[in-house]
Scaffold this motif. Structure first.
Motif, short mmCIF file in Angstrom:
data_model
loop_
_atom_site.label_atom_id
_atom_site.label_comp_id
_atom_site.label_asym_id
_atom_site.label_seq_id
_atom_site.Cartn_x
_atom_site.Cartn_y
_atom_site.Cartn_z
N ILE A 110 -0.77 -1.98 -2.58
CA ILE A 110 -2.18 -2.16 -2.91
C ILE A 110 -2.25 -3.44 -3.72
O ILE A 110 -1.70 -3.53 -4.82
CB ILE A 110 -2.74 -0.97 -3.70
N ASN A 112 -5.10 -6.20 -5.08
CA ASN A 112 -6.54 -6.41 -5.23
C ASN A 112 -6.89 -7.78 -5.79
O ASN A 112 -7.96 -7.96 -6.35
CB ASN A 112 -7.14 -5.34 -6.13
N HIS A 143 -4.35 5.88 4.43
CA HIS A 143 -4.80 4.70 3.70
C HIS A 143 -4.06 4.66 2.36
O HIS A 143 -4.09 5.63 1.60
CB HIS A 143 -6.31 4.79 3.48
N ALA A 145 -4.64 3.27 -0.49
CA ALA A 145 -5.43 3.38 -1.72
C ALA A 145 -6.09 4.74 -1.89
O ALA A 145 -6.19 5.24 -3.00
CB ALA A 145 -6.49 2.28 -1.76
#
Length: 174
Positions: A110, A112, A143, A145
């Protein structure tokens, strides 16, 4: 070497050298090894209406599962290098294009920001042209996240989004 990298491919304009979108995308796959990407599997090709809706031609889309020793930022650089090799120029958002390559997911990472890439792709969960081919490749995928199953994400797609298996006619090159 990470072998759980998913890359989205799309095109809705013919390429002057490689022809129709599907032919161009198949050519792109031959370029991956020279860019540190080994294709492990490829989804069937899909066709999809442009998002947002417009008078552009429909897209041809697919997803590949690849292996790489590259970092996410290096993968993004290599995908952009392939796009540049094929003449892609980014002029405006959501424009028609002869090639579009995106990191969909990179293992369970992940990322960001603040700099690209953002992983998993920030709009993937809302795009049938990503989820349907990804579900073909990895029906048990979740997924990173949210932990949601791909089947749940597909079930939540807007009904007005049109993505369907590419219907090919012999010799069409679709």
């Amino acid at each position: 070497m990470l072998d759980d990298l998913y890359i989205g491919l799309g095109a809705n304009l013919p390429h002057p050298r490689f022809g129709p979108p599907k032919s161009t995308l198949e050519h792109v796959l031959t370029l991956f090894p020279d860019h540190g990407l080994r294709v492990l599997a490829r989804s069937p090709w899909y066709e999809s209406a442009p998002i947002p809706a417009s008078d552009q031609p429909w897209y041809v889309n697919g997803v590949v599962r690849a292996a790489t020793a590259l970092s996410p930022s290096d993968v993004l650089s290599e995908l952009q290098a392939i796009e540049a090799e094929l003449g892609r120029q980014r002029v405006e958002r959501n424009e028609a294009r002869s090639v579009d390559l995106d990191i969909i997911a990179f293992g369970n990472m992940i990322l960001n920001g603040p700099r690209p890439p953002i992983v998993p792709h920030p709009r993937m969960a809302d795009r049938g042209f990503v989820l349907l081919p990804l579900a073909d490749l990895a029906p048990d995928w979740r997924h990173p996240a949210t932990g949601e199953r791909i089947s749940s994400l597909v079930a939540r797609l807007p009904r007005d989004q049109v993505t369907r298996p590419l219907q090919e006619t012999p010799g069409s090159g679709a």
